[in-house]
Design a protein around this motif. Structure first.
Motif, PDB file in Angstrom:
ATOM      1  N   GLY A   1       1.246 -10.043   4.941  1.00 17.94           N
ATOM      2  CA  GLY A   1       0.638 -10.611   6.134  1.00 17.94           C
ATOM      3  C   GLY A   1       0.169 -12.039   6.021  1.00 17.94           C
ATOM      4  O   GLY A   1      -0.209 -12.652   7.028  1.00 17.94           O
ATOM      5  N   LEU A   2       0.198 -12.625   4.818  1.00 18.83           N
ATOM      6  CA  LEU A   2      -0.299 -13.998   4.652  1.00 18.83           C
ATOM      7  C   LEU A   2       0.534 -14.987   5.457  1.00 18.83           C
ATOM      8  O   LEU A   2      -0.001 -15.923   6.062  1.00 18.83           O
ATOM      9  CB  LEU A   2      -0.294 -14.379   3.168  1.00 18.83           C
ATOM     10  N   ASP A   3       1.837 -14.761   5.494  1.00 13.61           N
ATOM     11  CA  ASP A   3       2.735 -15.614   6.279  1.00 13.61           C
ATOM     12  C   ASP A   3       2.366 -15.554   7.763  1.00 13.61           C
ATOM     13  O   ASP A   3       2.356 -16.580   8.456  1.00 13.61           O
ATOM     14  CB  ASP A   3       4.174 -15.142   6.056  1.00 13.61           C
TER      15      ASP A   3
ATOM     16  N   LEU B   1     -15.653  -5.060   9.834  1.00  8.56           N
ATOM     17  CA  LEU B   1     -15.978  -4.316   8.616  1.00  8.56           C
ATOM     18  C   LEU B   1     -17.141  -4.936   7.842  1.00  8.56           C
ATOM     19  O   LEU B   1     -17.675  -4.309   6.921  1.00  8.56           O
ATOM     20  CB  LEU B   1     -14.749  -4.217   7.715  1.00  8.56           C
ATOM     21  N   GLY B   2     -17.497  -6.161   8.191  1.00  6.03           N
ATOM     22  CA  GLY B   2     -18.597  -6.817   7.496  1.00  6.03           C
ATOM     23  C   GLY B   2     -18.270  -7.184   6.066  1.00  6.03           C
ATOM     24  O   GLY B   2     -19.162  -7.309   5.222  1.00  6.03           O
ATOM     25  N   ARG B   3     -16.989  -7.344   5.789  1.00  6.29           N
ATOM     26  CA  ARG B   3     -16.532  -7.769   4.462  1.00  6.29           C
ATOM     27  C   ARG B   3     -15.195  -8.475   4.609  1.00  6.29           C
ATOM     28  O   ARG B   3     -14.515  -8.335   5.628  1.00  6.29           O
ATOM     29  CB  ARG B   3     -16.396  -6.577   3.505  1.00  6.29           C
ATOM     30  N   LYS B   4     -14.814  -9.225   3.594  1.00  5.99           N
ATOM     31  CA  LYS B   4     -13.573 -10.020   3.669  1.00  5.99           C
ATOM     32  C   LYS B   4     -12.378  -9.153   3.264  1.00  5.99           C
ATOM     33  O   LYS B   4     -11.818  -9.303   2.184  1.00  5.99           O
ATOM     34  CB  LYS B   4     -13.692 -11.246   2.784  1.00  5.99           C
ATOM     35  N   LEU B   5     -11.998  -8.269   4.183  1.00  3.49           N
ATOM     36  CA  LEU B   5     -10.799  -7.465   3.932  1.00  3.49           C
ATOM     37  C   LEU B   5      -9.590  -8.362   3.719  1.00  3.49           C
ATOM     38  O   LEU B   5      -8.704  -8.040   2.912  1.00  3.49           O
ATOM     39  CB  LEU B   5     -10.551  -6.515   5.107  1.00  3.49           C
ATOM     40  N   SER B   6      -9.550  -9.489   4.419  1.00  8.59           N
ATOM     41  CA  SER B   6      -8.410 -10.397   4.279  1.00  8.59           C
ATOM     42  C   SER B   6      -8.253 -10.891   2.849  1.00  8.59           C
ATOM     43  O   SER B   6      -7.125 -11.091   2.377  1.00  8.59           O
ATOM     44  CB  SER B   6      -8.547 -11.586   5.245  1.00  8.59           C
TER      45      SER B   6
ATOM     46  N   PHE C   1      -4.820 -10.512   0.811  1.00  4.77           N
ATOM     47  CA  PHE C   1      -4.071 -11.698   0.383  1.00  4.77           C
ATOM     48  C   PHE C   1      -4.195 -11.986  -1.111  1.00  4.77           C
ATOM     49  O   PHE C   1      -3.252 -12.492  -1.723  1.00  4.77           O
ATOM     50  CB  PHE C   1      -4.543 -12.934   1.161  1.00  4.77           C
ATOM     51  N   GLU C   2      -5.356 -11.676  -1.692  1.00  2.00           N
ATOM     52  CA  GLU C   2      -5.629 -12.106  -3.065  1.00  2.00           C
ATOM     53  C   GLU C   2      -5.982 -10.965  -4.016  1.00  2.00           C
ATOM     54  O   GLU C   2      -6.069 -11.174  -5.233  1.00  2.00           O
ATOM     55  CB  GLU C   2      -6.797 -13.109  -3.062  1.00  2.00           C
ATOM     56  N   GLY C   3      -6.196  -9.768  -3.493  1.00  2.00           N
ATOM     57  CA  GLY C   3      -6.629  -8.656  -4.336  1.00  2.00           C
ATOM     58  C   GLY C   3      -5.521  -8.148  -5.239  1.00  2.00           C
ATOM     59  O   GLY C   3      -4.329  -8.402  -5.016  1.00  2.00           O
ATOM     60  N   SER C   4      -5.921  -7.388  -6.250  1.00  2.00           N
ATOM     61  CA  SER C   4      -4.942  -6.794  -7.164  1.00  2.00           C
ATOM     62  C   SER C   4      -4.253  -5.613  -6.486  1.00  2.00           C
ATOM     63  O   SER C   4      -4.737  -5.074  -5.490  1.00  2.00           O
ATOM     64  CB  SER C   4      -5.649  -6.307  -8.427  1.00  2.00           C
ATOM     65  N   LYS C   5      -3.163  -5.201  -7.061  1.00  2.00           N
ATOM     66  CA  LYS C   5      -2.461  -4.026  -6.543  1.00  2.00           C
ATOM     67  C   LYS C   5      -3.362  -2.798  -6.604  1.00  2.00           C
ATOM     68  O   LYS C   5      -3.382  -1.979  -5.673  1.00  2.00           O
ATOM     69  CB  LYS C   5      -1.186  -3.788  -7.362  1.00  2.00           C
ATOM     70  N   GLU C   6      -4.129  -2.675  -7.695  1.00  2.00           N
ATOM     71  CA  GLU C   6      -5.008  -1.525  -7.865  1.00  2.00           C
ATOM     72  C   GLU C   6      -6.094  -1.506  -6.788  1.00  2.00           C
ATOM     73  O   GLU C   6      -6.406  -0.443  -6.228  1.00  2.00           O
ATOM     74  CB  GLU C   6      -5.656  -1.550  -9.255  1.00  2.00           C
ATOM     75  N   GLU C   7      -6.660  -2.667  -6.495  1.00  4.05           N
ATOM     76  CA  GLU C   7      -7.717  -2.743  -5.485  1.00  4.05           C
ATOM     77  C   GLU C   7      -7.163  -2.418  -4.096  1.00  4.05           C
ATOM     78  O   GLU C   7      -7.767  -1.671  -3.324  1.00  4.05           O
ATOM     79  CB  GLU C   7      -8.346  -4.142  -5.494  1.00  4.05           C
ATOM     80  N   LEU C   8      -5.991  -2.963  -3.795  1.00  2.00           N
ATOM     81  CA  LEU C   8      -5.390  -2.750  -2.480  1.00  2.00           C
ATOM     82  C   LEU C   8      -4.947  -1.307  -2.291  1.00  2.00           C
ATOM     83  O   LEU C   8      -4.934  -0.789  -1.172  1.00  2.00           O
ATOM     84  CB  LEU C   8      -4.200  -3.698  -2.302  1.00  2.00           C
ATOM     85  N   THR C   9      -4.591  -0.635  -3.389  1.00  2.00           N
ATOM     86  CA  THR C   9      -4.072   0.734  -3.303  1.00  2.00           C
ATOM     87  C   THR C   9      -5.167   1.756  -3.017  1.00  2.00           C
ATOM     88  O   THR C   9      -4.876   2.851  -2.529  1.00  2.00           O
ATOM     89  CB  THR C   9      -3.332   1.095  -4.609  1.00  2.00           C
TER      90      THR C   9
END
Length: 311
Positions: free
Chosen positions: A21-23, A42-47, A51-59
């Motif tokens: 989604g960054l594009d 959500l009151g947090r930077k889901l973006s 865009f920048e999180g690890s695969k583990e965090e996003l999963t």
């Protein structure tokens, strides 16, 4: 829409990839507004996670679900912005989590309520995975009746019928081991454990579904402007009452994806657009019926391709 009959379909969990989604965020103001709205809701930077999180965090289920829905809705909003008009397909549908994205595009849920619901859904499912541990397995190469027999004998659950010979089951880990062994003995070409956190679309999600239903009951739904082909029975729904009932049953019941695509093609849909990250659904649709036209819209270039094809 042009003369062909069109369906918009939306992916579910496991379609996430870091940077998705960054594009869209960089090139479409309408898409960027969706990402910014999700962060605010959500009151947090889901973006940042997307865009920048690890695969583990996003999963993690609590991140993956709102992230996939946000990217899917952002792609849809980019399409409408570039077209300069609301897009009304003949049908819409989403796979599991993707059903929520389909409700947003069909006008049944606001973007705000969609993001809130999928975030809560993800958190409750994550909690259910801890409280009622389990998993999922793919059974490939035997038919639905055979898989139903496997589930009956092993205490597992039919969770996703993706194609006529790709069926997902779920349950407790020891039961799944027995189920995969039995499926292999019955002629399955492959029986594969899936890298997911729990037994989604089964009775092991009952605690999550019950808590989610309280939130669903307090959420404002509208009648849909586009028929949504429901996961639980592969039939079209538009009334807000039926939409609410669908979501209150979805998490514990099987996703009838093969039947959903079959319903749409039986009603002359010949072109499917998978809107959101990945191409998992596109692959399923082509395996269900190789004559269908299937296109992905997950980046800005594909948005522009869509606009060109519709003008």
């Amino acid at each position: 829409m042009n003369k062909e009959k069109v369906a918009f379909i939306f992916p579910g969990q496991a379609s996430q990839t870091p940077g998705m989604g960054l594009d869209l965020y960089k090139n479409s103001k309408a898409a960027r507004e969706v990402f910014d709205e999700a962060d605010e809701i959500l009151g947090r930077k889901l973006s940042n996670v997307i865009f920048e999180g690890s695969k583990e965090e996003l999963t993690k289920t609590e991140n993956a679900q709102p992230s996939i829905a946000t990217v899917s809705i952002a792609a849809w909003r980019a399409i409408e912005s570039e077209m300069g008009t609301i897009q009304i397909p003949n049908y819409t549908a989403g796979h599991s989590l993707g059903e929520y994205s389909s409700l947003a595009t069909a006008g049944s849920l606001s973007i705000k309520d969609t993001i809130k619901l999928v975030s809560i859904r993800g958190e409750l499912m994550e909690k259910a995975c801890t409280d009622s541990p389990g998993g999922m397995s793919a059974i490939i190469g035997i038919d639905e009746n055979s898989v139903r027999e496997v589930c009956s004998q092993t205490g597992t659950y039919l969770s996703n019928i993706n194609t006529s010979n790709q069926i997902i089951i779920s349950g407790k880990k020891e039961n799944l081991t027995n189920a995969m062994d039995l499926a292999s003995r019955l002629g399955a070409k492959r029986a594969i454990p899936l890298p997911v956190g729990g037994a989604f679309h089964s009775a092991l999600m009952s605690s999550a579904q019950n808590e989610l239903n309280d939130v669903i009951d307090s959420t404002n739904f509208q009648d849909a402007v586009v028929p949504i082909v429901a996961n639980t029975d592969a039939r079209p729904i538009t009334s807000k009452e039926l939409v609410r009932d669908e979501l209150k049953n979805q998490l514990q019941n099987c996703v009838l994806w093969n039947d959903s695509i079959g319903f749409m093609t039986d009603n002359n849909v010949d072109t499917f657009y998978e809107i959101g990250p990945g191409n998992v659904l596109a692959g399923m649709v082509k395996r269900i019926n190789s004559d269908l036209t299937v296109k992905n819209i997950s980046n800005y270039s594909q948005v522009l391709d869509y606009v060109e094809s519709r003008n």
